[in-house]
Design a protein around this motif. Structure first.
Motif, PDB file in Angstrom:
ATOM      1  N   SER A 169       1.079  -0.808  -0.189  1.00  0.00           N
ATOM      2  CA  SER A 169       0.094  -0.205   0.455  1.00  0.00           C
ATOM      3  C   SER A 169       1.370   1.285   0.150  1.00  0.00           C
ATOM      4  O   SER A 169       2.041   0.780   1.242  1.00  0.00           O
ATOM      5  CB  SER A 169      -1.021  -0.037   1.067  1.00  0.00           C
ATOM      6  N   LEU A 170       0.578   2.190  -0.863  1.00  0.00           N
ATOM      7  CA  LEU A 170       1.014   3.236  -0.679  1.00  0.00           C
ATOM      8  C   LEU A 170       1.736   3.974   0.699  1.00  0.00           C
ATOM      9  O   LEU A 170       2.535   4.566   1.178  1.00  0.00           O
ATOM     10  CB  LEU A 170       0.259   5.240  -1.387  1.00  0.00           C
ATOM     11  N   TYR A 171       0.628   3.604   1.774  1.00  0.00           N
ATOM     12  CA  TYR A 171       0.818   4.287   3.145  1.00  0.00           C
ATOM     13  C   TYR A 171       1.995   2.983   3.624  1.00  0.00           C
ATOM     14  O   TYR A 171       1.310   1.802   3.834  1.00  0.00           O
ATOM     15  CB  TYR A 171      -0.170   4.745   3.474  1.00  0.00           C
ATOM     16  N   GLY A 172       2.647   3.316   4.172  1.00  0.00           N
ATOM     17  CA  GLY A 172       3.492   2.111   4.329  1.00  0.00           C
ATOM     18  C   GLY A 172       4.433   1.381   3.660  1.00  0.00           C
ATOM     19  O   GLY A 172       5.911   0.933   4.083  1.00  0.00           O
ATOM     20  N   GLY A 173       4.294   2.283   2.752  1.00  0.00           N
ATOM     21  CA  GLY A 173       5.334   1.197   1.526  1.00  0.00           C
ATOM     22  C   GLY A 173       5.769   2.203   0.157  1.00  0.00           C
ATOM     23  O   GLY A 173       6.855   1.597  -0.176  1.00  0.00           O
TER      24      GLY A 173
END
Length: 652
Positions: A186-190
């Motif tokens: 996921s874009l959040y966290g990645g």
């Protein structure tokens, strides 16, 4: 210490000096099995050095490789308590390990830093025990293990850079080479801000997100030293996936910053407005076989799932029963978020080669994307579309992975325009790029490739011939096997023969000048002609473009791509000796007493407008009758056979 030729059988080698500590190999260093070797100090494999490691080898300091480094067994450990960062660098572009383990476990541990433009090739497994593996710039991780992923991650991540478009209105189609320790990305966290990657390679900051009008992201805020104070911002309005769906605009599925994305799926994201914006993907590196089911007729946005380039030829060949080409979105300088104002198009690549983007009818124009040719090697994080031709599985595997850096020639992430076209490395291959301009200024590029050593012939060849996903009212295509229902923009055949003829389909709806031109040739010194079968004329495209002003209609087979001029083609042939054409009782009669194999018979009026066509089994008889219920005048009857073409003039 300089090592010329040495085979290690000892358990430990430590060389130290209070002012200088370094191990240097200038010859052949072979470390034999059933041993464990420790390099406490920095190790340099010189340009003359051959480093062969078949044991458990421990690096407690930096590894500089300027020579050949390989490993057939054992594990190479980068293991240190004292050093926060161990470096892999050197002038050679790749280093090969069998198993690789990162275990940097000091109080402020960071990990292993791989310098720009180095390929770390791991035959079997990668183990991240403590600390990160940081792939800087164009460095990559290539794993060769066959089958499922057997890597282990205890505490650590892989960090990989990729640069996106500088245009805040332009889409990037991306795919993550890592997951967020959950098996999904996921874009959040990645996805992290890599603006200051040169200063803080191991500690990028999580990108931020906003929403709402005016739907723009924002660039990073930096301090005076160039460090990121506030990370870049991405607007969530432009985050989409296109999972397996029917081939329509409504297949797009909006996602959020927290949407779980499986490895191998692509997603869209718009730029921050910064030239060469650097992103950092951080997480568990993808590895091994990745499989997706898909149905015939469906399209999907996939992407390179690995932290290395992949070979598009191998990807297509491995999946040839499911899809036979791939399509890359190339932005051409969009200046608005409105669909109608977008500039760009889809470039197409198959086993023959690639063609530049062509305009989609719902958007503004190509902008500066018209000359961008897709390359054989797909860059890290690059997303692309496939159109399924049958039910089956799309399979990514380590066998498709290669170390190829982005140089704008053989591999490139589609973030820029005006890139250099790929040069043909194999001079046996010959390429002709035909261009077509409509009166409205729309450009279509066709690719004809001659590929010795392949199974491709003059018929339809799966993987070598490509049909575009979109067409326009005014367009130009190849005709293959006299099937006018299919429109090809790429045609691949075997070895070149000057007698070959390649029929074209010219579709005209708008009056004005329609231009056929030569966009480029590669390894092709011969003339390239367009033959008008109605007027029995040939036009050398190397001398000048062919400008046509014709009535609206579909001109199937009137024009052909040939390599011999008309005066050389006019030698009396079997078709002229054995075919008679005349008019009688409102009927065109074609006498074929010796039953020559005819491909088709086309009838045009003197304006060049298509009137009627016969093909297939109706041609397999001695006398062919074509009813002509048209006004009086002169008509042209074009007879095509395997032995040539001939135009007959009749009057009713």
């Amino acid at each position: 210490m300089n090592i010329k030729i040495l085979a290690f059988y000892c358990l430990c080698l430590v060389i130290s000096n209070s002012t200088f500590a370094q191990i240097v190999n200038e010859g052949t260093l072979k470390i034999s099995p059933s041993t464990s070797v420790y390099f406490e100090n920095a190790y340099v494999n010189q340009s003359t050095g051959i480093h062969v490691n078949d044991v458990d080898l421990y690096f407690n300091d930096n590894f500089v490789n300027n020579g050949v480094a390989s490993s057939a067994s054992g594990t190479t450990y980068f293991k240190s308590l004292a050093n926060d960062v161990l470096n892999i660098s050197g002038t050679r572009d790749s280093i090969q390990f069998y198993n690789l383990e990162v275990d940097v476990y000091g109080a402020s541990k960071k990990g292993v830093y791989v310098a720009d433009n180095i390929g770390v090739v791991v035959t079997k497994n990668l183990n991240l025990v403590n600390g990160d593996l940081r792939l800087a710039g164009n460095s990559q991780l290539v794993q060769k293990q066959i089958g499922a992923n057997t890597n282990t991650v205890i505490s650590g991540s892989l960090l990989k850079d990729q640069q996106g478009t500088s245009n805040g209105y332009a889409y990037n189609y991306m795919s993550s080479p890592t997951t967020n320790n959950t098996g999904t990305f996921s874009l959040y966290g990645g996805l992290y801000d890599g603006t200051d990657a040169g200063l803080s390679p191991f500690s990028p900051q999580q990108i931020l997100f906003n929403s709402g009008s005016p739907y723009n992201g924002a660039s990073s805020v930096l301090n005076g030293s160039g460090n990121v104070v506030t990370p870049l911002t991405v607007n969530t309005r432009w985050l989409y996936m296109f999972p397996q769906n029917s081939n329509s605009y409504y297949g797009w599925k909006q996602i959020t910053s927290s949407t779980a994305i499986n490895p191998g799926y692509g997603f869209s994201i718009k730029g921050s407005g910064v030239v060469g914006q650097n992103y950092v993907f951080k997480g568990v590196p993808n590895n091994g076989d990745i499989t997706f089911p898909i149905l015939s007729g469906q399209s999907a946005l996939f992407g390179n799932p690995y932290p290395s380039a992949i070979d598009a030829n191998k990807l297509i060949a491995d999946n040839l029963s499911v899809f036979d080409n791939i399509q890359f979105w190339v932005d051409g300088g969009s200046t608005s978020h409105y669909l109608a104002d977008y500039q760009g198009g889809y470039a197409v690549y198959n086993l023959t080669g690639g063609v530049a983007p062509s305009l989609i009818s719902t958007i503004s124009g190509l902008g500066t994307s018209s000359g961008v040719i897709p390359k054989r090697y797909i860059a890290v994080a690059q997303g692309f579309f496939i159109d399924a031709i049958s039910n089956g599985n799309v399979v990514f595997s380590n066998s498709q992975r290669v170390f190829k850096t982005e140089d704008g020639v053989i591999s490139s992430f589609y973030k820029t325009t005006g890139q250099k076209n790929e040069k043909v490395a194999d001079t046996d291959k010959k390429y002709i790029r035909i261009g077509y301009n409509s009166p409205e200024g729309y450009h279509r590029q066709l690719l004809l490739g001659f590929l010795p050593g392949t199974t491709a012939d003059l018929g339809v060849n799966l993987g070598y011939d490509a049909i575009p996903s979109t067409t326009r009212d005014n367009d130009l295509f190849f005709i293959i096997d006299n099937d006018f229902s299919k429109k090809y923009i790429i045609q691949g055949v075997g070895s070149y023969d000057a007698s070959y003829k390649f029929p074209l389909s010219l579709i005209i709806k708008e009056s004005g000048i329609h231009t056929i031109m030569l966009d480029a040739v590669e390894n092709f010194p011969d003339p390239v002609y367009i033959k008008d079968n109605v007027l029995n004329k040939t036009y050398n495209l190397k001398d000048a473009s062919l400008e046509l002003s014709l009535p609206s209609g579909v001109y199937n087979g009137r024009f052909e791509l040939v390599f011999i001029p008309e005066h050389a083609l006019s030698i009396k042939s079997s078709i002229e000796e054995n075919i008679q054409v005349y008019y009688k009782d409102n009927t065109i009669v074609v006498n074929n007493k010796k039953l020559l194999r005819l491909n088709n018979v086309l009838v045009y009026n003197m304006l060049g407008q298509y009137v009627v066509e016969l093909k297939n089994e109706v041609l397999n008889k001695e006398q062919i009758e074509i009813p002509l219920q048209h006004s009086q005048g002169v008509y042209l009857v074009v007879v095509h056979s395997n032995e040539g073409s001939k135009t007959f003039k009749i009057a009713n």
